[in-house]
Write an enzyme that holds these catalytic residues in place. Structure first.
Site, PDB file in Angstrom:
ATOM      1  N   HIS A  56       6.069  -4.027  -4.068  1.00 48.52           N
ATOM      2  CA  HIS A  56       6.737  -4.954  -3.145  1.00 48.52           C
ATOM      3  C   HIS A  56       6.082  -6.340  -3.165  1.00 48.52           C
ATOM      4  O   HIS A  56       6.191  -7.100  -2.217  1.00 48.52           O
ATOM      5  CB  HIS A  56       6.698  -4.410  -1.716  1.00 48.52           C
ATOM      6  CG  HIS A  56       7.240  -3.019  -1.585  1.00 48.52           C
ATOM      7  ND1 HIS A  56       8.512  -2.691  -1.969  1.00 48.52           N
ATOM      8  CD2 HIS A  56       6.668  -1.874  -1.131  1.00 48.52           C
ATOM      9  CE1 HIS A  56       8.704  -1.386  -1.745  1.00 48.52           C
ATOM     10  NE2 HIS A  56       7.597  -0.881  -1.241  1.00 48.52           N
ATOM     11  N   HIS A 218      13.102   0.828  -1.658  1.00 49.45           N
ATOM     12  CA  HIS A 218      12.710   1.812  -2.666  1.00 49.45           C
ATOM     13  C   HIS A 218      13.945   2.319  -3.388  1.00 49.45           C
ATOM     14  O   HIS A 218      13.913   3.339  -4.061  1.00 49.45           O
ATOM     15  CB  HIS A 218      11.981   2.990  -2.024  1.00 49.45           C
ATOM     16  CG  HIS A 218      10.917   2.565  -1.079  1.00 49.45           C
ATOM     17  ND1 HIS A 218      11.135   2.452   0.279  1.00 49.45           N
ATOM     18  CD2 HIS A 218       9.649   2.161  -1.309  1.00 49.45           C
ATOM     19  CE1 HIS A 218      10.015   2.012   0.844  1.00 49.45           C
ATOM     20  NE2 HIS A 218       9.121   1.822  -0.088  1.00 49.45           N
TER      21      HIS A 218
END
Ligand code: ADP
Ligand code: MG
Length: 585
Positions: A56, A218
């Site tokens: 991320h 995700h």
């Protein structure tokens, strides 16, 4: 897969080393620790720690710097960091005024971070935490109960970071972080999948002209898939969902974040922002400050999210406060440099694990008068070795169960954990049983990963507390330890019997154990009943619908298959009962 990497296993450590080499104001605390911390430590300031799975970037290591985070802890790609790592982050961030942990709302992160807070308390460090749940897309998701934490987390880092730098107390920093969380909302969309370095292929596919509204960071499901439309239309949909959720933004001043997921050019993010600003203006909402860029990404996923944070004077002051974090610089402050480097924080050493707990060498734990057996560290280590073999040999079967009901990694996780326990056998044989449990707990937490790692880790820590200071266990002492384990697991994982988890093997075994002891049964009979209860309990998961863990998001909720975690739990109880029956009574 085309990626600039050396080895999929080393991406996190090499990424953080590269990040540290680009920013002299931070230090990398080493392989296996995977923490980025500020060099300069301001004494008496509340420490701020965040972290989570990698992939991320720049979250969260890019937000370490004066005015924002003190330490960021990285897990493997899309996997929560384990408590041993997080505790190092907490220690690096602590300068005597307590540490606030900023956690994104994912079950694994919450369990690992809260356990780390409990462990830091043993080292005398006060911690507290907040949970960010800004994503309005879905209520529950693949990895979370309740809303997910996504890009809005960056505003929480910024605002709490400013409050801490201003010298506010732990309670005050927490309060302003909570206020931020209550006033921030995010909505996103994805256009193409991402590829995990260790997997090599996309986790899902979207058609050429298709987008998914509300997809998670995700790649977990959102609200719906639809044909790609204009930037105007996308801005309208994302903001529409935010406005439908709350009316707090009407007529207010907001901070805006237009966030790219990693694979979308800035050109498109600016175009999206142009549309977002027009909608806000039409609604009479004033954009006080706007941020456009890649702040909370999902590897190379294409797509974007829009975040609104409703501001008041306090939040504005915190937002405007200088930040030197490389990925979120405010007021043009310059990062790091030689002065900072000269005041280097020493990388904390790993916590010694077995230095406390005074041990009464000869005292067993339990009812000393009617004890038909004594379970020593030697015995426990022998039993662990037998169980490791049983787990190893059933790899294909357990993997097939988890593939049908979960995400397919349970056997690999638990097998890795037991391999590490076996490797620590010699060290553990010399310990009192309470320290063996503590050591097993630490190893399981750091080596198994996933939900089961932290659940087993916490359970073994609870077992250690149940026999603190004891060298051996009696029949009742073992029963107490198992009861402590199941209680901790249920409290931590919030699962009840009947939810198709490993609790369904452990809980009935503990109930059977207690009942047999109450009714005065001999050890041999008792253990036979305990074993049967565990095996039957695992078998009973076949007909259950999963409501905890990832299996609960499968379409058939795993009905028709045993739960993998319940099966490996029943192996352990079975091996324990068999070992005692064969060797100790
Ligand atoms: P993950 O779910 O993170 O992939 P594993 O695959 O290692 O972790 O473990 C999955 C097993 O963990 C499940 O089969 C289930 O038995 C158990 N489990 C998952 N969530 C919980 C929970 N909240 N409480 C108890 N057990 C759980
Ligand atoms: Mg799994």
């Amino acid at each position: 897969m085309k990626k600039i990497i050396n080895n999929p296993n080393n991406v996190v450590s090499e990424m953080l080393q590269g990040l540290a080499k680009a920013n002299p104001a931070v230090v990398y605390l080493g392989e296996g620790v995977e923490v980025i911390a500020r060099r300069e430590k301001k004494q008496g300031k509340v420490g701020l720690v965040s972290g989570g799975g990698s992939g991320h970037e720049p979250a969260h290591a890019g937000y370490v710097g004066k005015g924002m985070l003190d330490a960021a802890v990285a897990g493997n790609v899309f996997a929560s960091p384990s408590p041993d790592r997080i505790v190092e982050g907490i220690k690096a961030a602590d300068s005597g005024a307590g540490v606030l942990m900023i956690i994104k709302n994912y079950s694994g992160d919450i369990m690992n971070f809260t356990m780390s807070g409990e462990m830091a308390a043993l080292d005398g460090i006060k911690t507290d935490y907040v949970v960010v749940k800004d994503d309005v897309a879905v209520e529950d998701s693949t990895y979370s109960t309740g809303r997910r934490g996504i890009a809005g987390t960056v505003f929480v880092h910024k605002i709490a970071g400013a409050a801490a730098e201003m010298g506010k107390s732990l309670a005050e920093v927490k309060a302003v972080a909570e206020k931020t969380i209550a006033n921030v909302r995010t909505m996103g969309m994805a256009m193409s999948p991402c590829i995990l370095p260790g997997v090599g292929k996309p986790g899902f596919t979207l058609a050429e002209d298709e987008i998914e509204i509300g997809m998670g960071i995700h790649g977990e499901p959102g609200i719906n898939r639809e044909p790609i439309s204009s930037a105007k239309d996308i801005a309208g949909k994302l903001l529409g969902k935010i406005f439908a959720d709350t009316d707090i933004f009407e007529g207010s001043e907001v901070a805006v974040m237009v966030n790219g997921l990693g694979g979308t050019p800035l050109m498109e993010l600016y175009i999206l922002n142009n549309e977002v600003q027009q909608i806000l203006e039409a609604k009479g909402i004033k954009a006080y400050k706007t941020f456009v860029g890649n702040y909370m990404t999902s590897l190379e996923m294409a797509g974007a999210s829009v975040t609104l944070l409703k501001l008041d004077d306090e939040l504005k002051a915190c937002l405007d406060y200088p930040s030197e974090a490389p990925a979120f610089q405010v007021a043009g402050a310059v990062a790091g440099g030689e002065t900072a480097a000269a005041q280097a924080v020493e990388a904390p050493v790993h916590a010694a694990q077995n230095d406390d707990a005074p041990v009464q060498a000869a005292a067993p734990c339990g009812d000393e008068d009617s004890t038909p057996f004594r379970l020593s560290a030697q015995d426990y280590v022998n039993y662990i070795n037998i169980t490791a073999k049983k787990i190893y040999e059933n790899g294909d079967y357990v993997t097939s169960l988890d593939a049908a009901t979960g995400d397919g990694d349970h056997w690999a996780n638990i097998n890795m954990g037991f391999e590490n326990l076996v490797a620590a056998s010699d060290e553990m044989r010399a310990m009192p049983i309470c320290d063996v449990f503590k050591k097993i707990g630490m190893l399981m937490m750091s080596k198994i990963g996933g939900s089961s790692g932290i659940l087993y880790g916490g359970a073994y820590m609870a077992a250690a507390r149940s026999c603190a200071g004891k060298a051996e266990l009696t029949n009742r002492g073992l029963c107490n330890a198992l009861e402590a384990m199941v209680s901790d697991m249920m409290a931590r994982g919030k699962a009840e019997p009947g939810m198709k988890t490993m609790i369904d093997a452990l809980y009935p075994a503990v109930q059977a154990y207690k009942a047999a002891i109450e009714s005065g049964k001999g050890a041999a009979e008792t253990l036979a009943e305990v074993k049967k209860a565990a095996v039957d309990g695992a078998e009973a998961t076949r007909g259950m619908e999963a409501v905890k863990g990832r299996a609960s998001y499968q379409t058939n909720k795993g009905v028709g298959h045993l739960d993998a975690g319940a099966v490996t739990m029943s192996y352990q109880i079975e091996c324990l009962c068999d070992y005692i029956a064969a060797n100790l009574i």
